[in-house]
Design an enzyme around this catalytic site. Structure first.
Site, short mmCIF file in Angstrom:
data_model
loop_
_atom_site.label_atom_id
_atom_site.label_comp_id
_atom_site.label_asym_id
_atom_site.label_seq_id
_atom_site.Cartn_x
_atom_site.Cartn_y
_atom_site.Cartn_z
N TYR A 117 -0.02 12.93 3.71
CA TYR A 117 -0.87 13.44 2.70
C TYR A 117 -1.90 12.08 2.29
O TYR A 117 -2.37 12.16 2.30
CB TYR A 117 -0.22 14.09 1.00
N SER A 138 -7.55 12.26 -3.82
CA SER A 138 -6.57 12.03 -4.48
C SER A 138 -6.18 10.95 -4.71
O SER A 138 -6.13 9.64 -4.85
CB SER A 138 -5.51 12.58 -4.06
#
Length: 265
Positions: free
Chosen positions: A146, A133
């Site tokens: 995350y 990501s």
């Protein structure tokens, strides 16, 4: 004397190879690399029961791959399997598996980085794809947990690539994908103050571009492309300047409206 000659020879070989790799990169930047054929290749997709995983499965289905679908959501995974079959795939297998549980992974099949990499090395053939990501490239306010997982995924994939390189396993490819937010529902409520620079990505578009990057055997693939430039700036600008850019783009408040999904019982 012989030492100096050996050092000079090593330097000239290094400079020659470096020039070649730079020219090669410039050529492929202008003329995209031909996509490889994955018809008949076994493609294992984790998280195939919904979102990006499902869309990637359907993309590979259209290319004649043999699909192995994993997801903890049995119903969603079987739906993806049905959709792939409707798309014309004859060989597709769906397995219920919680990839966060090591025992589950080994129960379903010997298919994780740890389990299937030895077979890839033995055959010198395979392609490892890591969906990281943009949160695996920079820290994000409100996404510490995350970010930690995505930084770890990036580091693992890159380290395994280096290991295969050192072992001269040229047939094993790696692609590390780092997209900005994708409209899959995972980041519902998140916003972008600069949609022209940092748009929240449409899932279908993201899946299509990710598969293109895999088939062109790109090592690093960031979406949108401005992320390459932003990472370049981060590498040399003073920290205060980087923070000013982040504040100007309002990146620090992207998570303010985040709506956490409720877990299904």
């Amino acid at each position: 004397m012989s030492f100096n000659l050996q050092s000079s020879k090593k330097l000239f070989i290094f400079l020659g190879k470096s020039l070649f790799t730079l020219l090669e990169a410039m050529i492929f930047a202008l003329l995209p690399k031909q996509q490889k054929n994955v018809a008949g290749e076994i493609v294992l997709i984790t998280g195939a029961g919904s979102g990006l995983g499902r869309l990637l499965a359907l993309q590979f289905a259209g290319r004649g791959s043999v699909l192995v679908l994993w997801d903890v959501n049995k119903e969603g995974n079987e739906e993806t399997c049905k959709m792939a079959q409707e798309a014309g795939v004859t060989r597709v297998h769906a397995y219920t598996c919680d990839c966060s549980q090591k025992e589950e992974v080994y129960r379903v099949a010997d298919q994780t980085y740890k389990a299937f990499l030895p077979a890839m090395i033995a055959n010198d053939h395979g392609h490892l794809v890591c969906i990281s990501s943009s949160a695996g490239l920079v820290g994000v306010n409100g996404l510490a947990d995350y970010c930690a997982s995505k930084f770890a995924a990036f580091g693992l994939a890159e380290s395994v690539f280096v290991e295969t390189f050192v072992q001269n396993q040229k047939g094993i490819k790696t692609t590390i994908v780092c997209p900005f937010f994708i409209k899959t529902g995972m980041f519902e409520g998140c916003t972008t103050a600069c949609p022209s620079l940092l748009p929240i990505l449409e899932p279908e578009y993201a899946a299509e571009k990710i598969v293109e990057a895999i088939l062109q055997e790109k090592m690093y693939f960031y979406m949108p492309k401005v992320l390459y430039f932003m990472m370049f700036l981060k590498s040399f600008l003073p920290l205060k300047t980087v923070l000013l850019i982040g504040d100007y783009l309002d990146i620090f408040h992207a998570m303010d409206g985040f709506l956490e999904r409720k877990k299904k019982l």
